[in-house]
Design a protein around this motif. Structure first.
Motif, PDB file in Angstrom:
ATOM      1  N   TYR A  64     -12.147   7.263  -1.183  1.00  0.00           N
ATOM      2  CA  TYR A  64     -10.974   7.897  -0.829  1.00  0.00           C
ATOM      3  C   TYR A  64      -9.709   7.741  -1.600  1.00  0.00           C
ATOM      4  O   TYR A  64      -8.752   8.391  -1.570  1.00  0.00           O
ATOM      5  N   ASP A 105      -7.854   5.192  -2.258  1.00  0.00           N
ATOM      6  CA  ASP A 105      -6.620   4.646  -1.851  1.00  0.00           C
ATOM      7  C   ASP A 105      -6.997   3.171  -1.603  1.00  0.00           C
ATOM      8  O   ASP A 105      -8.095   2.590  -1.781  1.00  0.00           O
ATOM      9  N   TRP A 106      -5.874   2.537  -0.915  1.00  0.00           N
ATOM     10  CA  TRP A 106      -6.006   1.099  -0.879  1.00  0.00           C
ATOM     11  C   TRP A 106      -5.887   0.761   0.584  1.00  0.00           C
ATOM     12  O   TRP A 106      -5.398   1.503   1.264  1.00  0.00           O
ATOM     13  N   ALA A 144       0.861   4.424  -2.808  1.00  0.00           N
ATOM     14  CA  ALA A 144       0.828   5.497  -2.222  1.00  0.00           C
ATOM     15  C   ALA A 144       1.850   6.557  -3.016  1.00  0.00           C
ATOM     16  O   ALA A 144       1.638   7.784  -3.258  1.00  0.00           O
ATOM     17  N   TYR A 173      -2.808   1.446 -11.082  1.00  0.00           N
ATOM     18  CA  TYR A 173      -1.763   0.850 -10.083  1.00  0.00           C
ATOM     19  C   TYR A 173      -1.307  -0.585 -10.514  1.00  0.00           C
ATOM     20  O   TYR A 173      -0.174  -1.075 -10.150  1.00  0.00           O
ATOM     21  N   ASP A 183      -4.994  12.040  -8.159  1.00  0.00           N
ATOM     22  CA  ASP A 183      -5.694  10.620  -7.658  1.00  0.00           C
ATOM     23  C   ASP A 183      -5.822   9.940  -9.073  1.00  0.00           C
ATOM     24  O   ASP A 183      -5.619  10.204 -10.254  1.00  0.00           O
ATOM     25  N   ILE A 219       0.772  -1.305   0.113  1.00  0.00           N
ATOM     26  CA  ILE A 219      -0.097  -0.032  -0.049  1.00  0.00           C
ATOM     27  C   ILE A 219       1.077   1.034  -0.021  1.00  0.00           C
ATOM     28  O   ILE A 219       0.647   2.279  -0.685  1.00  0.00           O
ATOM     29  N   SER A 274      -8.252   2.979  -9.978  1.00  0.00           N
ATOM     30  CA  SER A 274      -7.355   1.788  -9.262  1.00  0.00           C
ATOM     31  C   SER A 274      -6.663   0.817 -10.660  1.00  0.00           C
ATOM     32  O   SER A 274      -5.639   0.335 -10.060  1.00  0.00           O
ATOM     33  N   LYS A 298       1.346   7.049  -6.619  1.00  0.00           N
ATOM     34  CA  LYS A 298       0.095   8.095  -6.655  1.00  0.00           C
ATOM     35  C   LYS A 298       0.610   9.363  -6.426  1.00  0.00           C
ATOM     36  O   LYS A 298       0.445  10.622  -7.085  1.00  0.00           O
ATOM     37  N   GLU A 299       1.645   9.733  -5.423  1.00  0.00           N
ATOM     38  CA  GLU A 299       2.069  10.876  -5.166  1.00  0.00           C
ATOM     39  C   GLU A 299       3.157  11.399  -6.101  1.00  0.00           C
ATOM     40  O   GLU A 299       3.167  12.575  -6.675  1.00  0.00           O
TER      41      GLU A 299
END
Length: 87
Positions: free
Chosen positions: A73, A75-76, A17, A32, A26, A13, A29, A20-21
């Protein structure tokens, strides 16, 4: 060994992140998969392709854990997909 397996899930995870950064936005899914998950030895690629959904909702690890995408959100989070033994 369960705690270490959860830590491995969180490590993956963290990699997601970071991806993503680095993108500065954003990501959906599916963004990734090639960049993070498909190349990880922790990921059960065949099961994820069969059961992960389209768009990708879940990534199954070779351990009893996996990652689930939270659209609200972006995120994972980890989840457990394997048997729970209370011995």
């Amino acid at each position: 060994m369960s705690y270490e397996q959860v830590e491995e899930a969180w490590g993956l995870i963290d990699e997601a992140a970071k991806h993503k950064e680095e993108s500065g936005q954003d990501l959906n899914s599916d963004a990734y998969w090639d960049a993070v998950f498909a190349k990880s030895p922790l990921v059960d690629v065949e099961r994820t392709k069969a059961e992960g959904g389209s768009p990708l909702e879940k990534v199954f690890l070779r351990s009893p854990y996996g990652l689930q995408f939270r659209t609200e959100y972006m995120d994972w989070i980890p989840f457990r997909h394997g048997e729970v033994k209370l011995d």
